[in-house]
Design an enzyme around this catalytic site. Structure first.
Site, short mmCIF file in Angstrom:
data_model
loop_
_atom_site.label_atom_id
_atom_site.label_comp_id
_atom_site.label_asym_id
_atom_site.label_seq_id
_atom_site.Cartn_x
_atom_site.Cartn_y
_atom_site.Cartn_z
N ARG A 102 0.90 -1.12 0.13
CA ARG A 102 0.13 -0.11 0.05
C ARG A 102 0.86 1.12 0.06
NH1 ARG A 102 -5.46 1.20 3.39
NH2 ARG A 102 -6.06 -0.06 1.88
N HIS A 129 -7.10 0.73 -6.56
CA HIS A 129 -7.43 -0.22 -5.46
C HIS A 129 -7.95 -1.47 -6.09
CE1 HIS A 129 -7.51 -1.48 -1.59
NE2 HIS A 129 -8.45 -0.60 -0.87
N GLN A 132 -9.88 -3.95 -4.00
CA GLN A 132 -11.35 -3.37 -3.52
C GLN A 132 -12.40 -3.78 -4.60
OE1 GLN A 132 -12.16 -1.64 -0.45
NE2 GLN A 132 -14.16 -1.96 -1.11
N ASP A 220 -17.07 7.04 -1.47
CA ASP A 220 -15.80 7.18 -0.96
C ASP A 220 -15.51 8.38 -0.28
OD1 ASP A 220 -13.30 6.24 0.10
OD2 ASP A 220 -12.31 6.27 -1.75
N CYS A 260 -16.24 1.76 0.04
CA CYS A 260 -15.23 0.81 0.25
C CYS A 260 -14.80 0.74 1.93
CB CYS A 260 -14.05 1.35 -0.40
SG CYS A 260 -13.63 3.04 -0.18
N ARG A 288 -13.69 -8.85 0.95
CA ARG A 288 -12.18 -8.54 0.61
C ARG A 288 -11.44 -9.77 1.00
NH1 ARG A 288 -10.19 -3.40 0.89
NH2 ARG A 288 -8.25 -4.30 0.55
#
Ligand code: CP
Ligand code: NVA
Length: 305
Positions: A102, A129, A132, A220, A260, A288
């Protein structure tokens, strides 16, 4: 597929095979089956930014597959400072079977991949992402949603999560409308990639126009990690882009609401909508775990479980 840096690393058939594998792994976990296809294997998890879901799901996922995960905060290894990014990638490749990272800049995870001899997974960069988006579309797929017909509306910032959803929507032929304030539209390179894939993308600055008749509303945070200095400007720019009961009322009756997470309750989404009956945010979060296990098995060539 050697790495998963972007949804662009996947073809439509890879995605559908990942969805089937995700469903198998989820069912297996729920039934108490403890098959351990990755016994003796390890994943290194490099994090330059905070995380709850991504870290826990990679660690728990690897444990469920019989392997081990090692959490490496970037400041502890001195990524790019104590040691160059290529050297970190080369060394880790001698010990572990996979790397997930990340990073603030997408170039960092791309550099890791360029110098690693093991698969590298983008666990969120400023550009994308992918894990996701896979979990999110799997969540719709497992609910039996017809992905070629469902209308997905993105309300908010056209950045990382939006980019991966757009690319995956294009692969799966899902029509998508994106409403952002002026200046916050998806990156031109992503828009071009979506068009090259034949995706149906509608861009607007009017959240109501995107929400009207939508089957799914997605939002988001307005201030992503690394953008904290822009907070005041962003709160002002995004004020009209809240997913609230009024906006949900413009979508199809029973439209699904996605996020998310983490959410800033009262900013991009109201408490009532986030916790309401149309919200599927915890299904996304749960998935996830299983979607990433499928990605790990796919990348390590252990997908025939
Ligand atoms: N959605 C997501 O990636 O959550 P975390 O930032 O908590 O990992
Ligand atoms: N856009 C958010 C997503 C967090 C999962 C961020 O980058 O902070």
């Amino acid at each position: 597929m050697n790495h998963l840096l972007s949804i662009r690393d996947l073809r439509r058939e890879d995605v559908l095979s990942l969805f089937r594998l995700t469903a198998t792994l989820k069912a297996r976990q729920k039934s108490g089956d403890r098959t351990a296809p990755l016994a003796g294997k390890s994943i290194a998890l490099i994090f330059e930014k905070q995380s709850l879901r991504t870290r826990v799901t990679f660690e728990v996922g690897m444990t469920q597959l019989g392997g081990a995960a090692i959490y490496l905060p970037a400041q502890e290894i001195g990524l790019g400072e104590r040691e160059s990014i290529p050297d970190v990638a080369r060394n880790l490749s001698r010990w572990v079977d996979l790397i997930a990272a990340r990073t603030l800049a997408h170039a960092t995870v791309a550099t890791l991949a360029a110098h690693a001899t093991v698969p590298v997974i983008n666990a969120l960069s400023d550009l994308e992402h992918p894990c996701q988006a896979l979990a999110d579309f799997f969540t719709l797929w497992e609910r039996g949603v017809d992905l070629g017909r469902t209308r997905l509306a993105w309300i908010g910032d056209g950045n990382n999560v939006c980019h991966s959803l757009l690319l995956l929507a294009a692969l799966l032929a899902t029509p998508m409308a994106v409403a952002t304030p002026p200046g916050y539209a998806p990156a031109p390179e992503i828009q071009a990639a979506v068009r090259a894939l034949g995706g149906h993308l509608k861009l607007t600055t009017d959240p109501r126009e995107a929400a009207e008749g939508a089957d799914v509303l997605y939002t988001d945070v307005w201030v992503s990690m690394g953008q904290e200095a822009e907070r005041a400007t962003r709160l002002e720019a995004f004020r009209r882009y809240q997913v609230n009961e009024r906006l949900v009322g413009l979508a199809k009756p029973g439209a699904l609401v996605m996020h998310c997470l983490p959410a800033r309750r009262g900013e991009e989404i109201t408490e009532a909508v986030l916790d309401g009956p149309q919200s599927i945010v915890l299904e996304q979060s749960e998935n996830r775990l299983h979607a990433q296990k499928a990605v790990i098995l796919h990348l390590t060539g252990s997908g025939d479980v």
